[in-house]
Design a protein around this motif. Sequence first.
Motif, mmCIF file in Angstrom:
data_model
loop_
_atom_site.group_PDB
_atom_site.id
_atom_site.type_symbol
_atom_site.label_atom_id
_atom_site.label_comp_id
_atom_site.label_asym_id
_atom_site.label_seq_id
_atom_site.Cartn_x
_atom_site.Cartn_y
_atom_site.Cartn_z
ATOM 1 N N MET A 210 0.830 -1.218 0.000
ATOM 2 C CA MET A 210 0.000 0.000 0.000
ATOM 3 C C MET A 210 0.863 1.267 0.000
ATOM 4 S SD MET A 210 -2.489 -1.268 3.041
ATOM 5 C CE MET A 210 -3.219 0.293 3.464
ATOM 6 N N LYS A 211 2.187 1.088 -0.187
ATOM 7 C CA LYS A 211 3.154 2.196 -0.139
ATOM 8 C C LYS A 211 3.137 2.883 1.227
ATOM 9 C CE LYS A 211 2.616 3.400 -5.044
ATOM 10 N NZ LYS A 211 2.503 4.456 -6.019
ATOM 11 N N ASP A 212 2.975 2.091 2.277
ATOM 12 C CA ASP A 212 2.857 2.667 3.626
ATOM 13 C C ASP A 212 3.916 2.070 4.545
ATOM 14 O OD1 ASP A 212 2.088 3.819 5.959
ATOM 15 O OD2 ASP A 212 -0.021 3.236 5.829
ATOM 16 N N SER A 213 5.157 2.527 4.338
ATOM 17 C CA SER A 213 6.233 1.966 5.161
ATOM 18 C C SER A 213 6.154 2.459 6.605
ATOM 19 C CB SER A 213 7.607 2.277 4.549
ATOM 20 O OG SER A 213 7.703 3.634 4.229
ATOM 21 N N ILE A 214 5.466 3.584 6.833
ATOM 22 C CA ILE A 214 5.324 4.098 8.208
ATOM 23 C C ILE A 214 4.468 3.136 9.036
ATOM 24 C CG2 ILE A 214 4.324 5.984 9.595
ATOM 25 C CD1 ILE A 214 5.189 7.757 7.046
ATOM 26 N N THR A 215 3.327 2.699 8.438
ATOM 27 C CA THR A 215 2.479 1.719 9.142
ATOM 28 C C THR A 215 3.245 0.419 9.344
ATOM 29 O OG1 THR A 215 0.416 2.661 8.348
ATOM 30 C CG2 THR A 215 0.352 0.338 8.936
ATOM 31 N N ALA A 216 3.982 -0.021 8.322
ATOM 32 C CA ALA A 216 4.751 -1.267 8.447
ATOM 33 C C ALA A 216 5.714 -1.176 9.628
ATOM 34 C CB ALA A 216 5.516 -1.548 7.157
ATOM 35 N N LYS A 217 6.429 -0.019 9.738
ATOM 36 C CA LYS A 217 7.392 0.158 10.846
ATOM 37 C C LYS A 217 6.680 0.179 12.198
ATOM 38 C CE LYS A 217 11.751 1.806 10.027
ATOM 39 N NZ LYS A 217 12.808 2.680 9.587
ATOM 40 N N ARG A 218 5.536 0.874 12.227
ATOM 41 C CA ARG A 218 4.782 0.979 13.490
ATOM 42 C C ARG A 218 4.272 -0.414 13.901
ATOM 43 N NH1 ARG A 218 1.242 5.113 12.265
ATOM 44 N NH2 ARG A 218 -0.356 3.611 11.664
ATOM 45 N N ASN A 219 3.836 -1.197 12.889
ATOM 46 C CA ASN A 219 3.345 -2.544 13.190
ATOM 47 C C ASN A 219 4.451 -3.452 13.718
ATOM 48 O OD1 ASN A 219 0.778 -1.817 12.507
ATOM 49 N ND2 ASN A 219 0.734 -2.870 10.536
ATOM 50 N N ILE A 220 5.666 -3.292 13.171
ATOM 51 C CA ILE A 220 6.793 -4.097 13.671
ATOM 52 C C ILE A 220 7.000 -3.838 15.168
ATOM 53 C CG2 ILE A 220 9.303 -4.427 13.568
ATOM 54 C CD1 ILE A 220 9.055 -3.920 10.503
ATOM 55 N N GLN A 221 6.933 -2.552 15.554
ATOM 56 C CA GLN A 221 7.080 -2.201 16.980
ATOM 57 C C GLN A 221 5.988 -2.878 17.823
ATOM 58 O OE1 GLN A 221 9.727 -0.560 18.158
ATOM 59 N NE2 GLN A 221 10.426 -0.481 16.034
ATOM 60 N N LYS A 222 4.764 -2.839 17.275
ATOM 61 C CA LYS A 222 3.617 -3.446 17.979
ATOM 62 C C LYS A 222 3.830 -4.950 18.138
ATOM 63 C CE LYS A 222 -0.384 -4.037 15.724
ATOM 64 N NZ LYS A 222 -1.624 -3.671 15.021
ATOM 65 N N TYR A 223 4.315 -5.607 17.044
ATOM 66 C CA TYR A 223 4.520 -7.063 17.099
ATOM 67 C C TYR A 223 5.638 -7.423 18.077
ATOM 68 C CZ TYR A 223 1.900 -6.719 12.660
ATOM 69 O OH TYR A 223 0.967 -6.438 11.685
ATOM 70 N N ALA A 225 6.355 -5.833 20.728
ATOM 71 C CA ALA A 225 5.800 -5.686 22.078
ATOM 72 C C ALA A 225 4.966 -6.925 22.452
ATOM 73 C CB ALA A 225 4.940 -4.429 22.159
ATOM 74 N N GLN A 226 4.287 -7.500 21.443
ATOM 75 C CA GLN A 226 3.473 -8.697 21.705
ATOM 76 C C GLN A 226 4.347 -9.931 21.931
ATOM 77 O OE1 GLN A 226 0.529 -7.948 18.205
ATOM 78 N NE2 GLN A 226 -0.517 -9.394 19.540
ATOM 79 N N ASP A 227 5.466 -9.985 21.206
ATOM 80 C CA ASP A 227 6.368 -11.134 21.337
ATOM 81 C C ASP A 227 7.803 -10.646 21.129
ATOM 82 O OD1 ASP A 227 7.780 -13.467 21.336
ATOM 83 O OD2 ASP A 227 6.891 -14.299 19.513
ATOM 84 N N PRO A 228 8.520 -10.418 22.226
ATOM 85 C CA PRO A 228 9.877 -9.854 22.135
ATOM 86 C C PRO A 228 10.834 -10.680 21.277
ATOM 87 C CG PRO A 228 9.072 -9.790 24.402
ATOM 88 C CD PRO A 228 8.078 -10.601 23.619
ATOM 89 N N THR A 229 10.554 -11.984 21.109
ATOM 90 C CA THR A 229 11.467 -12.815 20.296
ATOM 91 C C THR A 229 11.355 -12.477 18.807
ATOM 92 O OG1 THR A 229 9.870 -14.617 19.962
ATOM 93 C CG2 THR A 229 11.245 -14.753 21.932
ATOM 94 N N PHE A 230 10.306 -11.753 18.401
ATOM 95 C CA PHE A 230 10.112 -11.441 16.976
ATOM 96 C C PHE A 230 11.299 -10.654 16.413
ATOM 97 C CE2 PHE A 230 8.015 -8.761 13.552
ATOM 98 C CZ PHE A 230 7.928 -9.786 12.627
ATOM 99 N N ALA A 231 11.869 -9.764 17.244
ATOM 100 C CA ALA A 231 12.966 -8.896 16.786
ATOM 101 C C ALA A 231 14.143 -9.692 16.238
ATOM 102 C CB ALA A 231 13.430 -8.012 17.940
ATOM 103 N N SER A 232 14.384 -10.882 16.782
ATOM 104 C CA SER A 232 15.568 -11.654 16.374
ATOM 105 C C SER A 232 15.272 -12.609 15.212
ATOM 106 C CB SER A 232 16.093 -12.464 17.564
ATOM 107 O OG SER A 232 15.079 -13.366 17.985
#
Length: 289
Positions: A210-223, A225-232
Amino acid sequence: MPSKSPAQTLLERADKKANSSTGWFSSTSTKFEEAGDLYQQAANAFKLEKQFREAGDAYAREAECREKCKEINEAANAWWNAAKAYKRGHPDLAVQALGQTVTHLTSSGRFRQAADREKEIAQIYQHELSDLRRACDSLERAADWYAQEDATATANACFKDAADLHAELEEYPAAIQRYEQVADQSLTSALTKYSVKDYWLKACLCALAMKDSITAKRNIQKYMAQDPTFASTRECKFVNAIIDAIQADDQQAFTGCVVEYDQVTKLDNWKTSILLKIKRTIESEPTIL
């Protein structure tokens, strides 16, 4: 003159019985019960002769006789048999027959079976009739019924398939909502938790399409927070890398990230397709000299 096949003979007997006037000692319901039995025998005989359209028609006539006798379970079963015969070359008729089955099953409170049949309808729409919109609607209906019957895993599988179709139809917000819903459910069980990173990856790719990298970045932060292992995870690192490439308007870097990811985790058709769409959004951005 060629002799009639056994199936044809049975069908004529069934028609004769269904159209006969009831005598002094027999009721209308007895007449239709007997006609229904004959139509079923005719349908089975047509199947033996591999005449699937005729078999489907005979099962449908059986179903109508069962309905006249108020034999709802038998009617639902006859419509389902009709659908199975129609599937051999007449997908549109199969969908109609399955729709009748679903109506009978829901009216008698058999939602689990109704969900199974609705899922069959979705598969025919998707694979035979190439109607993704209707396939998506049927999957979501089936998923709702599975969920209310506590068949959570099956409901989630249908919601996930519906999300994939929403994305193919470029209905990205609906796809993201479904992926997140399935991920939330999957986080609650150790058995399904491993698949969450893939749902989140797909949700992020939908935002980028959708050409919305801001939402994508914000969603990564949200995910995270839901599961800290996601970052790795490789999925999270991959999304962050392609967001950087998009924001730098760097097609080569984007392609490099995709190739590198694909070497370790093979990209399926769905991901390949959406990544091509995302790549085109980079190409279509005007370059400022």
